[in-house]
Design a protein around this motif. Structure first.
Motif, PDB file in Angstrom:
ATOM      1  N   ALA A  28     -44.431 -17.424   1.241  1.00  0.00           N
ATOM      2  CA  ALA A  28     -44.996 -16.460   0.296  1.00  0.00           C
ATOM      3  C   ALA A  28     -44.304 -16.514  -1.059  1.00  0.00           C
ATOM      4  CB  ALA A  28     -44.912 -15.047   0.869  1.00  0.00           C
ATOM      5  N   ASN A  29     -43.060 -16.963  -1.079  1.00  0.00           N
ATOM      6  CA  ASN A  29     -42.292 -17.037  -2.326  1.00  0.00           C
ATOM      7  C   ASN A  29     -42.304 -18.434  -2.939  1.00  0.00           C
ATOM      8  OD1 ASN A  29     -41.487 -14.309  -2.187  1.00  0.00           O
ATOM      9  ND2 ASN A  29     -39.809 -14.853  -0.785  1.00  0.00           N
ATOM     10  N   GLY A  30     -43.302 -19.223  -2.585  1.00  0.00           N
ATOM     11  CA  GLY A  30     -43.404 -20.563  -3.157  1.00  0.00           C
ATOM     12  C   GLY A  30     -42.332 -21.507  -2.666  1.00  0.00           C
ATOM     13  N   GLY A  31     -41.813 -21.247  -1.460  1.00  0.00           N
ATOM     14  CA  GLY A  31     -40.790 -22.106  -0.867  1.00  0.00           C
ATOM     15  C   GLY A  31     -39.381 -21.839  -1.352  1.00  0.00           C
ATOM     16  N   ASP A  32     -39.166 -20.738  -2.088  1.00  0.00           N
ATOM     17  CA  ASP A  32     -37.864 -20.454  -2.695  1.00  0.00           C
ATOM     18  C   ASP A  32     -36.791 -20.233  -1.629  1.00  0.00           C
ATOM     19  OD1 ASP A  32     -35.931 -19.895  -4.617  1.00  0.00           O
ATOM     20  OD2 ASP A  32     -36.385 -17.750  -4.589  1.00  0.00           O
ATOM     21  N   LEU A  33     -35.703 -20.975  -1.741  1.00  0.00           N
ATOM     22  CA  LEU A  33     -34.579 -20.854  -0.811  1.00  0.00           C
ATOM     23  C   LEU A  33     -33.408 -20.088  -1.413  1.00  0.00           C
ATOM     24  CD1 LEU A  33     -34.599 -24.533   0.489  1.00  0.00           C
ATOM     25  CD2 LEU A  33     -35.226 -22.529   1.831  1.00  0.00           C
ATOM     26  N   GLY A  34     -33.503 -19.725  -2.681  1.00  0.00           N
ATOM     27  CA  GLY A  34     -32.395 -19.035  -3.336  1.00  0.00           C
ATOM     28  C   GLY A  34     -31.232 -19.976  -3.576  1.00  0.00           C
ATOM     29  N   TRP A  35     -30.034 -19.394  -3.697  1.00  0.00           N
ATOM     30  CA  TRP A  35     -28.808 -20.169  -3.893  1.00  0.00           C
ATOM     31  C   TRP A  35     -28.145 -20.426  -2.555  1.00  0.00           C
ATOM     32  CZ3 TRP A  35     -27.587 -22.363  -8.409  1.00  0.00           C
ATOM     33  CH2 TRP A  35     -28.161 -21.869  -9.575  1.00  0.00           C
ATOM     34  N   PHE A  36     -27.660 -21.652  -2.335  1.00  0.00           N
ATOM     35  CA  PHE A  36     -27.038 -21.996  -1.062  1.00  0.00           C
ATOM     36  C   PHE A  36     -26.066 -23.147  -1.268  1.00  0.00           C
ATOM     37  CE2 PHE A  36     -31.007 -24.286  -1.521  1.00  0.00           C
ATOM     38  CZ  PHE A  36     -30.681 -25.596  -1.217  1.00  0.00           C
ATOM     39  N   THR A  37     -25.105 -23.289  -0.345  1.00  0.00           N
ATOM     40  CA  THR A  37     -24.163 -24.399  -0.390  1.00  0.00           C
ATOM     41  C   THR A  37     -24.755 -25.597   0.347  1.00  0.00           C
ATOM     42  OG1 THR A  37     -23.064 -23.616   1.625  1.00  0.00           O
ATOM     43  CG2 THR A  37     -22.157 -22.875  -0.487  1.00  0.00           C
ATOM     44  N   GLN A  38     -24.157 -26.767   0.150  1.00  0.00           N
ATOM     45  CA  GLN A  38     -24.740 -28.002   0.665  1.00  0.00           C
ATOM     46  C   GLN A  38     -24.914 -27.984   2.182  1.00  0.00           C
ATOM     47  OE1 GLN A  38     -23.046 -31.620  -0.846  1.00  0.00           O
ATOM     48  NE2 GLN A  38     -23.738 -32.863   0.865  1.00  0.00           N
ATOM     49  N   ASP A  39     -23.990 -27.393   2.908  1.00  0.00           N
ATOM     50  CA  ASP A  39     -24.036 -27.461   4.370  1.00  0.00           C
ATOM     51  C   ASP A  39     -24.742 -26.273   5.009  1.00  0.00           C
ATOM     52  OD1 ASP A  39     -22.599 -29.870   4.442  1.00  0.00           O
ATOM     53  OD2 ASP A  39     -20.703 -28.799   4.272  1.00  0.00           O
ATOM     54  N   GLU A  40     -25.264 -25.370   4.198  1.00  0.00           N
ATOM     55  CA  GLU A  40     -25.805 -24.132   4.744  1.00  0.00           C
ATOM     56  C   GLU A  40     -27.016 -24.363   5.636  1.00  0.00           C
ATOM     57  OE1 GLU A  40     -27.045 -19.768   2.932  1.00  0.00           O
ATOM     58  OE2 GLU A  40     -25.629 -21.066   1.867  1.00  0.00           O
ATOM     59  N   PHE A  41     -27.852 -25.359   5.293  1.00  0.00           N
ATOM     60  CA  PHE A  41     -29.043 -25.650   6.084  1.00  0.00           C
ATOM     61  C   PHE A  41     -28.901 -26.941   6.881  1.00  0.00           C
ATOM     62  CE2 PHE A  41     -30.846 -23.158   2.452  1.00  0.00           C
ATOM     63  CZ  PHE A  41     -31.165 -22.028   3.192  1.00  0.00           C
ATOM     64  N   GLY A  42     -27.667 -27.382   7.103  1.00  0.00           N
ATOM     65  CA  GLY A  42     -27.423 -28.592   7.877  1.00  0.00           C
ATOM     66  C   GLY A  42     -27.162 -29.786   6.989  1.00  0.00           C
ATOM     67  N   PRO A  43     -26.446 -30.790   7.499  1.00  0.00           N
ATOM     68  CA  PRO A  43     -26.040 -31.936   6.678  1.00  0.00           C
ATOM     69  C   PRO A  43     -27.202 -32.786   6.189  1.00  0.00           C
ATOM     70  CG  PRO A  43     -25.491 -32.289   8.996  1.00  0.00           C
ATOM     71  CD  PRO A  43     -25.911 -30.869   8.862  1.00  0.00           C
ATOM     72  N   ASP A  44     -28.270 -32.938   6.989  1.00  0.00           N
ATOM     73  CA  ASP A  44     -29.400 -33.767   6.556  1.00  0.00           C
ATOM     74  C   ASP A  44     -30.091 -33.142   5.346  1.00  0.00           C
ATOM     75  OD1 ASP A  44     -28.936 -35.538   8.592  1.00  0.00           O
ATOM     76  OD2 ASP A  44     -30.426 -34.699   9.935  1.00  0.00           O
ATOM     77  N   PHE A  45     -30.375 -31.853   5.434  1.00  0.00           N
ATOM     78  CA  PHE A  45     -31.048 -31.159   4.341  1.00  0.00           C
ATOM     79  C   PHE A  45     -30.141 -31.103   3.115  1.00  0.00           C
ATOM     80  CE2 PHE A  45     -32.706 -27.626   1.918  1.00  0.00           C
ATOM     81  CZ  PHE A  45     -34.089 -27.706   2.102  1.00  0.00           C
ATOM     82  N   GLY A  46     -28.876 -30.706   3.334  1.00  0.00           N
ATOM     83  CA  GLY A  46     -27.950 -30.584   2.217  1.00  0.00           C
ATOM     84  C   GLY A  46     -27.707 -31.887   1.501  1.00  0.00           C
ATOM     85  N   GLY A  47     -27.645 -32.985   2.250  1.00  0.00           N
ATOM     86  CA  GLY A  47     -27.437 -34.288   1.627  1.00  0.00           C
ATOM     87  C   GLY A  47     -28.584 -34.681   0.714  1.00  0.00           C
ATOM     88  N   GLN A  48     -29.806 -34.368   1.124  1.00  0.00           N
ATOM     89  CA  GLN A  48     -30.961 -34.669   0.286  1.00  0.00           C
ATOM     90  C   GLN A  48     -30.930 -33.863  -1.003  1.00  0.00           C
ATOM     91  OE1 GLN A  48     -33.559 -36.785   0.677  1.00  0.00           O
ATOM     92  NE2 GLN A  48     -32.982 -37.619   2.670  1.00  0.00           N
TER      93      GLN A  48
END
Length: 437
Positions: A336-356
């Motif tokens: 609903a928010n256009g995919g907005d994830l806000g502010w996050f650190t590299q490892d917050e959503f896992g190494p694969d996602f953060g690395g990208q």
């Protein structure tokens, strides 16, 4: 750039497993039988030649040919066992995954695809061999991730202890030599290992051999051919048996031997530095991004990948990222928010996602990539440095401790695979020379 891609190509050539029993050529020989598979002499010859190419200006650091062949062959055996086990346990890497990995390597090194092919050819590697090796490396990475999720845990008490000991942002570059012992080693095996590691230490103490050269020649660690290099590490990432001693060492000094779970180890402090990412000042890097998620079906995510490719093409054609996310993303929490994830650190959503996300520039949109959740397209919007709060510091400490544990447990697991497998070496030497005391 060239050095980086050469190193990557070297690793790929060393690990390539393109020749199997059905591909035997009349004049080729079998170097080793590994369960129901084989490693051909031609594979071993290519890998050894590539290692010699890496050491072109440091040939004196390499061991005699028979020992080098044994080191390289053991690594090929280890890689073959790991990829076979990954296949047995259901780890799959699609052609699209390999395409993305190849594209990322080309992009990171500033190459077009034709330039990448030319560079590989100059390093003596075919493009097909390079793709095969990348597929195997991705399989092993995914198997390690599964392993970490099921076998590695970090307690709050361990995090508390690490944070209380974290006084600075100093990082240490380390190298090690491992004299491995089997599980349940006999007194005779322990005595033999002790004599070997004492002999290596004596060579180092008398300055008769550089540490990296001794690692190449004598270490049983998977990184022996890299001179035992362990890279840069924070205090939490250093094995507990060495952590306190490392902080008081001067670059070049060696400690050990110390008996650990894998055997006897020698550790060298190569260099030290203050962390460049603001860790000493208590700051962390945060990213602002939005994403589109397309979930795949168990066992077949080809439709999800095709849809993600189509959405990426729409965005490249000028469609608004947020609108596409609202219409098509399958992440209910951000749609609903256009995919907005806000502010996050590299490892917050896992190494694969953060690395990208970390590999993108602000404003860039990624190619579709896969995580356990499904296929993602990410647009990185901004980056900032912010004071690390307690939750961020705890997360970073937990990640560092987990990585250290994973290295120890994975090494033990790989040695178990080697011990349980049928391996018959048909060529070259399989014994270390005697080491003088």
């Amino acid at each position: 750039m060239k050095t980086l891609i050469h190193t990557l190509a070297a690793a790929a050539l060393l690990f390539a497993a393109t020749a199997h029993a059905q591909d035997l050529q009349p004049l080729d020989r079998i170097a080793a039988v590994v369960d129901e598979d084989v490693i051909l002499a031609s594979e071993l010859d290519r890998a050894v030649s590539n290692i010699r190419g890496q050491y072109a200006t440091r040939q004196d650091q390499l061991p005699p040919q028979e020992i080098l062949e044994r080191q390289v062959l053991e690594r090929l055996i280890s890689m073959r066992l790991q990829t076979a086990n990954a296949s047995r346990t259901g780890v799959r890497v699609s052609d699209q995954d390999v395409d993305q990995a190849v594209a990322a390597i080309a992009q990171q090194n500033g190459f077009t695809m034709d330039q990448l092919r030319q560079q590989l050819a100059g390093d003596g590697m075919s493009f097909d061999d390079f793709r095969t090796s990348l597929r195997e490396e991705l399989m092993i990475q995914r198997m390690r991730q599964r392993f970490a999720q099921t076998r590695i845990s970090v307690s709050d008490a361990e995090v508390d202890a690490a944070l209380s000991a974290q006084a600075t942002g100093t990082q240490y570059r380390l190298a090690h030599i491992l004299v491995a012992l089997p599980e349940g080693a006999t007194p005779e095996q322990i005595q033999t290992g002790q004599q070997k590691v004492d002999g290596i230490k004596s060579l180092l103490d008398r300055n008769e051999m550089e540490f990296s050269a001794a690692a190449v020649r004598y270490s049983d660690s998977p990184n022996a051919l890299e001179g035992g290099d362990l890279g840069w590490r924070s205090p939490q990432e250093i094995p507990a048996a060495f952590a306190n001693a490392v902080t008081s060492l001067e670059p070049g000094q060696v400690i050990g031997p110390i008996r650990g779970p894998s055997g006897f180890q020698l550790l060298q402090l190569v260099d030290r530095r203050e962390a460049a990412d603001g860790a000493a000042a208590g700051t962390v890097t945060q990213y602002q991004a939005r994403h589109i998620l397309i979930r795949g079906q168990p066992g077949d995510d080809s439709a999800a990948k095709a849809k993600a490719d189509s959405l990426r093409a729409r965005i490249a054609g000028g469609a608004d990222f947020a609108e596409v996310a609202r219409e098509d993303s399958e992440d209910a929490s951000t749609k609903a928010n256009g995919g907005d994830l806000g502010w996050f650190t590299q490892d917050e959503f896992g190494p694969d996602f953060g690395g990208q996300v970390a590999a993108l520039g602000d404003g860039d949109v990624s190619q579709p990539f896969r995580t356990q959740a499904g296929w993602h397209i990410v647009q990185r919007q901004a980056t900032r440095q912010t004071a690390g709060d307690d939750s961020n510091r705890r997360a970073q400490a937990r990640e560092a401790i987990g990585q250290r544990k994973l290295e120890d447990e994975w090494d033990r697991y790989v040695r178990e695979l080697r011990g349980e497998a049928y391996v018959s070496i048909r060529i070259g030497a399989n014994r270390d020379p005697e080491i003088g005391g």
